[in-house]
Design a protein around this motif. Structure first.
Motif, mmCIF file in Angstrom:
data_model
loop_
_atom_site.group_PDB
_atom_site.id
_atom_site.type_symbol
_atom_site.label_atom_id
_atom_site.label_comp_id
_atom_site.label_asym_id
_atom_site.label_seq_id
_atom_site.Cartn_x
_atom_site.Cartn_y
_atom_site.Cartn_z
ATOM 1 N N VAL A 70 0.859 -1.182 0.000
ATOM 2 C CA VAL A 70 0.000 0.000 0.000
ATOM 3 C C VAL A 70 0.897 1.235 0.000
ATOM 4 C CG1 VAL A 70 -1.962 -1.063 1.182
ATOM 5 C CG2 VAL A 70 -0.132 -0.017 2.538
ATOM 6 N N ASN A 71 0.399 2.323 -0.572
ATOM 7 C CA ASN A 71 1.137 3.572 -0.491
ATOM 8 C C ASN A 71 0.749 4.306 0.793
ATOM 9 O OD1 ASN A 71 -1.361 4.834 -0.984
ATOM 10 N ND2 ASN A 71 -0.928 5.074 -3.172
ATOM 11 N N LYS A 72 1.270 5.497 0.982
ATOM 12 C CA LYS A 72 1.031 6.210 2.227
ATOM 13 C C LYS A 72 -0.397 6.736 2.351
ATOM 14 C CE LYS A 72 5.896 7.292 2.897
ATOM 15 N NZ LYS A 72 6.948 8.311 3.075
ATOM 16 N N LEU A 109 -13.863 -14.017 7.334
ATOM 17 C CA LEU A 109 -13.463 -15.265 6.682
ATOM 18 C C LEU A 109 -13.243 -16.394 7.670
ATOM 19 C CD1 LEU A 109 -10.949 -13.894 4.003
ATOM 20 C CD2 LEU A 109 -13.338 -14.533 3.682
ATOM 21 N N ASN A 110 -13.421 -16.080 8.974
ATOM 22 C CA ASN A 110 -13.249 -17.083 10.030
ATOM 23 C C ASN A 110 -11.861 -17.730 9.962
ATOM 24 O OD1 ASN A 110 -14.222 -18.475 12.306
ATOM 25 N ND2 ASN A 110 -14.764 -20.272 11.060
ATOM 26 N N ILE A 111 -10.843 -16.877 9.787
ATOM 27 C CA ILE A 111 -9.480 -17.394 9.690
ATOM 28 C C ILE A 111 -8.553 -16.584 10.589
ATOM 29 C CG2 ILE A 111 -9.727 -18.288 7.340
ATOM 30 C CD1 ILE A 111 -8.339 -15.772 6.326
ATOM 31 N N TRP A 112 -7.448 -17.241 10.959
ATOM 32 C CA TRP A 112 -6.360 -16.566 11.669
ATOM 33 C C TRP A 112 -5.263 -16.236 10.665
ATOM 34 C CZ3 TRP A 112 -5.776 -15.089 16.756
ATOM 35 C CH2 TRP A 112 -6.778 -15.502 17.644
ATOM 36 N N LEU A 113 -4.705 -15.028 10.779
ATOM 37 C CA LEU A 113 -3.621 -14.619 9.905
ATOM 38 C C LEU A 113 -2.379 -14.287 10.715
ATOM 39 C CD1 LEU A 113 -5.513 -12.271 7.415
ATOM 40 C CD2 LEU A 113 -4.885 -14.659 7.079
ATOM 41 N N SER A 114 -1.237 -14.790 10.244
ATOM 42 C CA SER A 114 0.054 -14.423 10.818
ATOM 43 C C SER A 114 0.666 -13.380 9.891
ATOM 44 C CB SER A 114 0.969 -15.642 10.928
ATOM 45 O OG SER A 114 2.237 -15.270 11.420
ATOM 46 N N VAL A 115 0.934 -12.165 10.409
ATOM 47 C CA VAL A 115 1.237 -11.017 9.571
ATOM 48 C C VAL A 115 2.613 -10.443 9.896
ATOM 49 C CG1 VAL A 115 0.472 -8.727 8.847
ATOM 50 C CG2 VAL A 115 -1.219 -10.474 9.448
ATOM 51 N N ASN A 116 3.371 -10.107 8.831
ATOM 52 C CA ASN A 116 4.608 -9.337 8.954
ATOM 53 C C ASN A 116 4.487 -8.129 8.028
ATOM 54 O OD1 ASN A 116 6.726 -11.012 10.591
ATOM 55 N ND2 ASN A 116 5.733 -12.488 9.219
ATOM 56 N N ALA A 117 4.609 -6.933 8.600
ATOM 57 C CA ALA A 117 4.493 -5.699 7.815
ATOM 58 C C ALA A 117 5.797 -4.911 7.905
ATOM 59 C CB ALA A 117 3.327 -4.854 8.309
ATOM 60 N N TYR A 118 6.287 -4.443 6.750
ATOM 61 C CA TYR A 118 7.557 -3.724 6.691
ATOM 62 C C TYR A 118 7.361 -2.366 6.023
ATOM 63 C CZ TYR A 118 9.274 -8.465 7.472
ATOM 64 O OH TYR A 118 9.483 -9.720 7.976
ATOM 65 N N PRO A 119 7.884 -1.290 6.622
ATOM 66 C CA PRO A 119 7.780 0.033 5.986
ATOM 67 C C PRO A 119 8.691 0.114 4.763
ATOM 68 C CG PRO A 119 9.103 0.169 7.986
ATOM 69 C CD PRO A 119 8.551 -1.227 7.939
ATOM 70 N N THR A 120 8.250 0.815 3.724
ATOM 71 C CA THR A 120 9.042 1.068 2.519
ATOM 72 C C THR A 120 9.078 2.571 2.267
ATOM 73 O OG1 THR A 120 7.170 0.966 0.987
ATOM 74 C CG2 THR A 120 8.222 -1.129 1.573
ATOM 75 N N ASP A 121 9.805 2.962 1.225
ATOM 76 C CA ASP A 121 9.879 4.388 0.891
ATOM 77 C C ASP A 121 8.524 4.949 0.494
ATOM 78 O OD1 ASP A 121 12.564 4.372 1.407
ATOM 79 O OD2 ASP A 121 13.155 4.112 -0.698
#
Length: 429
Positions: A262-264, A326-338
């Motif tokens: 996603v953008n800012k 969706l009745n689901i569990w999500l394991s998430v990793n989010a990283y900032p970019t330029d």
């Protein structure tokens, strides 16, 4: 009157006679300024004007062009024995006369006008030749080069003489010729941006140029004035970046993790196949749209808070969160970019369910352990104590009471064992 030498070039003609030499002397030339030479033996020198003697002007085009290349800044006058009824001045010549017309006044005026025109033309030609952008002129119908500036000669690696012996086809790869022929006919006569093409240097190296053209009338011929800007480094850098981007995209499309950026402004800028599969959506329907508008339920969960933390504090975040729609569990990793955020996630539902199953089983094992520790150990201790008290004499009246207690203790142990069996069966395999 005239300060520099005059070169008399003879081609298939008797050349200048004594009368012509006398005319040159009469109009102001000195004897030592008059240099006569066959066309094949011309020596380089400073000349004020070149006069070419030929039998027929129609057959002198090749020599005229050679002289104009060798002496580009010197006016060239053709003197012909005969000519057509409607003569066409060869390219490179500045004026012409018939031998039968020769007289001192006409010769003088012709030379003076040719010199003045050349000086005037030279000023414009100098702008062309010294322009830092590579430029050349070719005849539209024959593709022959008629002129080229210094920047073009340097760019293609030719001398001026070598370049003007080529044509516009010679500086292009063979596989682009058909497209060149087509655009040569289709481009409008006005200024045109002809786009990006590949050209070829003298050493055989192909490179990218951005072509701008304008149709002009040059030396009495319909020609194309071309500006060819070398953009080879920029195009190859861009192509390398595109190739690298495709490689990265191929990797992102092949991984099993969901991935999106996603953008800012929280607009979705990229979505991979795994995202579509896990989130059960078509990327074409949401790409370019606002993340929170596409998934409003996530705004109220940890997703919103932690994504904003990663973006505002420029730190990576990891978390696991349930997504109710969706009745689901999500394991998430989010990283900032330029430009915003890059997010990887996996469907962790099976692992979460397994974890909860293990937790339930652990609680059941604890219940069994408690039964073992408190319900069985007590009766066992009682039974051991009663055995110690038991009198081996069969007629002893106390034995009946002891046997009753042993039976009661055995019943307690049986009940505890049955409870253990029941609890064990409750544990799912």
């Amino acid at each position: 009157m005239f300060d520099q030498n005059v070169l008399l070039v003879i081609e298939n003609s008797p050349g200048p006679d004594e009368n012509f030499i006398s005319q040159l002397l009469n109009i102001g030339y000195r004897q030592n300024q008059i240099i006569s030479s066959p066309a094949q033996k011309i020596r380089p020198a400073d000349y004020e004007v070149i006069i070419l003697f030929t039998e027929d002007m129609r057959h002198s085009s090749a020599l005229v062009q050679k002289l104009s290349v060798d002496f580009p800044d010197v006016p060239l006058i053709v003197i012909a024995d005969t000519t057509a009824a409607d003569p066409v001045l060869p390219f490179g010549a500045d004026d012409w006369l018939l031998k039968s017309w020769l007289q001192p006044l006409l010769l003088k005026k012709t030379i003076q006008l040719a010199v003045e025109r050349k000086k005037s033309t030279y000023n414009y030609l100098r702008i062309f030749r010294e322009n830092p952008s590579p430029m050349y002129i070719y005849e539209k119908d024959t593709f022959n080069f008629l002129e080229a500036n210094t920047a073009a000669l340097r760019q293609y690696g030719y001398s001026r003489k070598e370049f003007l012996e080529l044509n516009a086809k010679d500086i292009r790869p063979a596989d682009e010729l058909e497209a060149f022929y087509k655009i040569n006919e289709e481009l409008p006569a006005a200024y045109s941006n002809a786009g990006i093409w590949q050209h070829t240097r003298k050493n055989g190296e192909n490179f990218y140029v951005h072509i701008f053209t304008h149709q002009i009338l040059f030396a009495g011929k319909t020609c194309k004035l071309v500006m060819a800007i070398d953009i080879d480094k920029a195009v190859k850098t861009e192509n390398a970046l595109k190739k690298k981007a495709r490689e990265i995209e191929n990797i992102l499309e092949s991984i099993t993790d969901g991935f999106f950026t996603v953008n800012k402004n929280w607009e979705l800028t990229y979505i991979n196949k795994a995202f579509e599969k896990i989130i059960q959506t078509n990327r074409a329907d949401i790409i370019g749209k606002n993340l929170w508008e596409c998934f409003p339920e996530a705004r109220e969960l940890d997703y919103s808070q932690l994504y904003k933390k990663a973006l505002s504090e420029n730190v990576p975040v990891h978390f696991e969160e349930f997504y109710p729609p969706l009745n689901i569990w999500l394991s998430v990793n989010a990283y900032p970019t330029d430009t915003g955020l890059a997010v990887y996630f996996t469907d962790n539902t099976a692992q979460q369910n397994y974890q909860r199953k293990i937790e339930v089983q652990n609680r059941q094992f604890k219940e069994i352990a408690w039964v073992q520790a408190h319900q069985i150990r007590g009766p066992v201790s009682n039974l051991l104590g009663l055995v110690d008290l038991f009198n081996i004499e069969p007629d002893d009246p106390d034995n009946l009471e002891l046997l009753a207690r042993v039976k009661h203790t055995a019943i307690q142990m049986d009940e505890s064992i049955q409870e253990i069996v029941y609890l064990t069966r409750k544990i799912e395999p």
